[in-house]
Design a protein around this motif. Structure first.
Motif, mmCIF file in Angstrom:
data_model
loop_
_atom_site.group_PDB
_atom_site.id
_atom_site.type_symbol
_atom_site.label_atom_id
_atom_site.label_comp_id
_atom_site.label_asym_id
_atom_site.label_seq_id
_atom_site.Cartn_x
_atom_site.Cartn_y
_atom_site.Cartn_z
ATOM 1 N N ASP A 35 1.131 -1.001 -0.397
ATOM 2 C CA ASP A 35 0.367 0.463 -0.255
ATOM 3 C C ASP A 35 0.348 1.095 0.080
ATOM 4 N N GLU A 36 1.621 1.143 0.633
ATOM 5 C CA GLU A 36 2.665 2.529 0.566
ATOM 6 C C GLU A 36 3.238 2.396 -0.366
ATOM 7 N N LEU A 37 4.400 1.405 -1.537
ATOM 8 C CA LEU A 37 4.599 1.877 -2.913
ATOM 9 C C LEU A 37 3.842 2.382 -3.538
ATOM 10 N N ASN A 38 2.816 1.816 -3.407
ATOM 11 C CA ASN A 38 1.464 2.363 -4.100
ATOM 12 C C ASN A 38 0.823 3.760 -4.114
ATOM 13 N N LYS A 39 0.483 4.137 -2.562
ATOM 14 C CA LYS A 39 0.923 5.420 -2.929
ATOM 15 C C LYS A 39 2.372 6.086 -3.751
ATOM 16 N N MET A 40 3.761 5.750 -3.769
ATOM 17 C CA MET A 40 4.750 6.845 -4.240
ATOM 18 C C MET A 40 4.252 6.571 -5.279
ATOM 19 N N SER A 41 3.464 6.092 -5.840
ATOM 20 C CA SER A 41 3.086 6.344 -7.195
ATOM 21 C C SER A 41 2.878 7.030 -8.262
ATOM 22 N N GLY A 42 1.991 8.136 -6.958
ATOM 23 C CA GLY A 42 1.384 9.145 -7.410
ATOM 24 C C GLY A 42 0.211 9.481 -7.550
ATOM 25 N N ILE A 43 -0.668 10.507 -8.498
ATOM 26 C CA ILE A 43 -2.272 10.451 -8.265
ATOM 27 C C ILE A 43 -1.826 10.034 -9.875
ATOM 28 N N THR A 44 -1.529 9.896 -10.520
ATOM 29 C CA THR A 44 -1.054 9.127 -11.927
ATOM 30 C C THR A 44 0.123 8.153 -12.316
ATOM 31 N N PRO A 45 -0.745 6.385 -11.421
ATOM 32 C CA PRO A 45 0.278 5.859 -11.743
ATOM 33 C C PRO A 45 0.816 5.351 -12.638
ATOM 34 N N GLN A 46 2.158 5.006 -11.942
ATOM 35 C CA GLN A 46 3.436 4.723 -13.300
ATOM 36 C C GLN A 46 4.014 3.205 -13.095
ATOM 37 N N PHE A 47 3.266 3.452 -12.044
ATOM 38 C CA PHE A 47 3.533 1.253 -11.830
ATOM 39 C C PHE A 47 2.266 0.970 -10.324
ATOM 40 N N MET A 48 2.849 -0.655 -10.674
ATOM 41 C CA MET A 48 1.612 -0.926 -10.125
ATOM 42 C C MET A 48 2.008 -2.213 -9.152
ATOM 43 N N VAL A 49 2.136 -2.743 -7.171
ATOM 44 C CA VAL A 49 2.557 -3.147 -7.006
ATOM 45 C C VAL A 49 1.518 -4.460 -6.058
ATOM 46 N N TRP A 50 1.936 -6.109 -6.463
ATOM 47 C CA TRP A 50 1.232 -6.652 -6.313
ATOM 48 C C TRP A 50 1.549 -7.134 -4.864
ATOM 49 N N THR A 51 0.570 -8.343 -4.259
ATOM 50 C CA THR A 51 1.443 -9.416 -3.522
ATOM 51 C C THR A 51 1.541 -10.339 -4.213
ATOM 52 N N ARG A 52 2.343 -11.232 -3.721
ATOM 53 C CA ARG A 52 2.155 -13.104 -4.294
ATOM 54 C C ARG A 52 0.442 -13.469 -4.478
ATOM 55 N N ASP A 53 -0.229 -13.461 -3.689
ATOM 56 C CA ASP A 53 -1.715 -13.376 -3.065
ATOM 57 C C ASP A 53 -2.337 -12.385 -4.105
ATOM 58 N N ASP A 54 -2.195 -11.898 -4.637
ATOM 59 C CA ASP A 54 -2.722 -10.474 -5.497
ATOM 60 C C ASP A 54 -2.769 -10.780 -7.203
ATOM 61 N N MET A 55 -1.353 -11.285 -6.868
ATOM 62 C CA MET A 55 -1.304 -11.316 -8.444
ATOM 63 C C MET A 55 -1.866 -12.906 -9.292
ATOM 64 N N TYR A 56 -1.779 -13.531 -7.612
ATOM 65 C CA TYR A 56 -3.151 -15.099 -8.140
ATOM 66 C C TYR A 56 -4.269 -14.893 -8.088
ATOM 67 N N TRP A 57 -5.031 -14.292 -7.450
ATOM 68 C CA TRP A 57 -6.013 -14.068 -7.715
ATOM 69 C C TRP A 57 -6.259 -13.085 -8.923
ATOM 70 N N LYS A 58 -5.606 -12.757 -9.079
ATOM 71 C CA LYS A 58 -5.796 -10.983 -10.235
ATOM 72 C C LYS A 58 -5.753 -12.165 -10.951
ATOM 73 N N SER A 59 -4.872 -13.368 -11.187
ATOM 74 C CA SER A 59 -4.342 -13.529 -13.004
ATOM 75 C C SER A 59 -5.682 -15.025 -13.108
ATOM 76 N N LEU A 60 -6.032 -14.982 -12.334
ATOM 77 C CA LEU A 60 -7.494 -16.061 -11.714
ATOM 78 C C LEU A 60 -8.677 -15.688 -12.098
ATOM 79 N N TYR A 61 -8.890 -14.339 -12.105
ATOM 80 C CA TYR A 61 -9.495 -13.604 -12.262
ATOM 81 C C TYR A 61 -9.628 -13.236 -14.042
ATOM 82 N N PHE A 62 -8.053 -13.314 -14.285
ATOM 83 C CA PHE A 62 -7.660 -12.753 -15.752
ATOM 84 C C PHE A 62 -8.757 -14.303 -16.837
#
Length: 307
Positions: A150-177
């Motif tokens: 969450d802290e790194l995503n806030k550092m990305s700025g108002i217009t996100p230059q990147f998005m940080v995911w945990t391993r679990d986030d990656m698993y569920w987002k990949s599954l959803y896709f």
């Protein structure tokens, strides 16, 4: 692609211990026997404890991959192209040598190819060196992964230059896709829903037929004072029994196929949560079939005995 300048932004976070850039790209793979296949090619930083492969991979192939124009295939991809150690192949019309095979990655239809950074830049010269596909992050304290994310995503700025995911986030987002944004998966989801509707209809008709065949017995029990609720519970128990039998057969076939797939080096993974959800869904469908079949029973009157 992520601009390389964002790497320095992430390094400023005190919870970050190690960063590794990750590239991958498509490469056209052609063997001497004219077998051709598109494959994923992945460069490895063999001197920096690469996080996308197990330590055993680096131990077995790390030093050997330092030799220019050498590659390692995943085992399934090598079998698909009928390769053996020492074979030479073309990647994007560049000749390279196969030095071994690994089980680290599973891919039955798309081969995975691992090589050094130098070999990757030779085979894929059009890749932009000032950007990367992913940035892998190792934390000093993995228990704080959600907080750091969450802290790194806030550092990305108002217009996100990147998005940080945990391993679990990656698993569920990949599954959803892969479930809802892939054409083949959407077809499978439709077929599953269709099978569920057909199963409810078949179970309902089977229970209705059983009730109609025992109509006089049910009417006799009604005449003796047995309530509709008690008779309904009999039908519900029959429905759940049918569901349990179907579930048991389905689990037997599913896990039987999983062992067969493992034996044949096929990719087949059934998460426990998915098996549990499917089991609940099957029992719920059986219960719904029983409730629908109760409409026949509730119309039964003691006068039916006189017919």
């Amino acid at each position: 692609e992520i601009n390389k300048k964002n790497e320095f932004t992430i390094r400023l976070h005190p919870g970050v211990q190690l960063l590794q850039t990750f590239w991958w790209d498509w490469a056209q793979c052609k063997t001497d026997s004219d077998s051709s296949k598109r494959a994923w090619i992945i460069p490895l930083d063999i001197h920096n404890n690469f996080m996308c492969v197990p330590p055993s991979f680096i131990k077995e192939f790390g030093v050997r991959l330092e030799e220019p124009l050498t590659v390692v295939f995943n085992k399934q991809g090598g079998d698909l192209l009928k390769l053996k150690p020492g074979d030479t192949i073309e990647l994007n019309n560049k000749r390279v040598k196969v030095i071994g095979f690994t089980d680290s990655y599973k891919g039955k239809t798309q081969p995975f190819i691992f090589c050094s950074q130098a070999t990757y830049e030779y085979v894929c010269p059009n890749k932009n060196p000032d950007s990367f596909d992913y940035l892998l992050i190792k934390l000093k304290d993995s228990s704080r992964k959600e907080i750091v994310r969450d802290e790194l995503n806030k550092m990305s700025g108002i217009t996100p230059q990147f998005m940080v995911w945990t391993r679990d986030d990656m698993y569920w987002k990949s599954l959803y896709f892969w479930l809802f944004f892939n054409a083949d998966s959407i077809i499978w989801v439709f077929l599953v829903l269709l099978a569920l509707v057909v199963g409810i209809a078949i179970t309902n008709n089977s229970l209705r037929s059983a009730i109609l065949a025992s109509m006089k017995e049910y009417a006799a029990m009604r005449a003796l004072g047995v309530s509709r609720i008690s008779l309904g519970m009999v039908v519900i128990k029959q429905a759940l029994l049918l569901g349990a039998l179907g579930l048991g057969l389905g689990l037997l076939l599913t896990y039987g196929f999983s062992y067969f797939a493992e034996w044949r080096d096929m990719i087949f993974y059934l998460p426990p949560w998915f098996a549990g959800t499917a089991s609940i869904l099957i029992l719920a469908a059986s219960l719904l079939s029983g409730v629908l079949a109760l409409m026949v029973l509730y119309k039964t009157q003691p006068a039916e005995l006189l017919r």
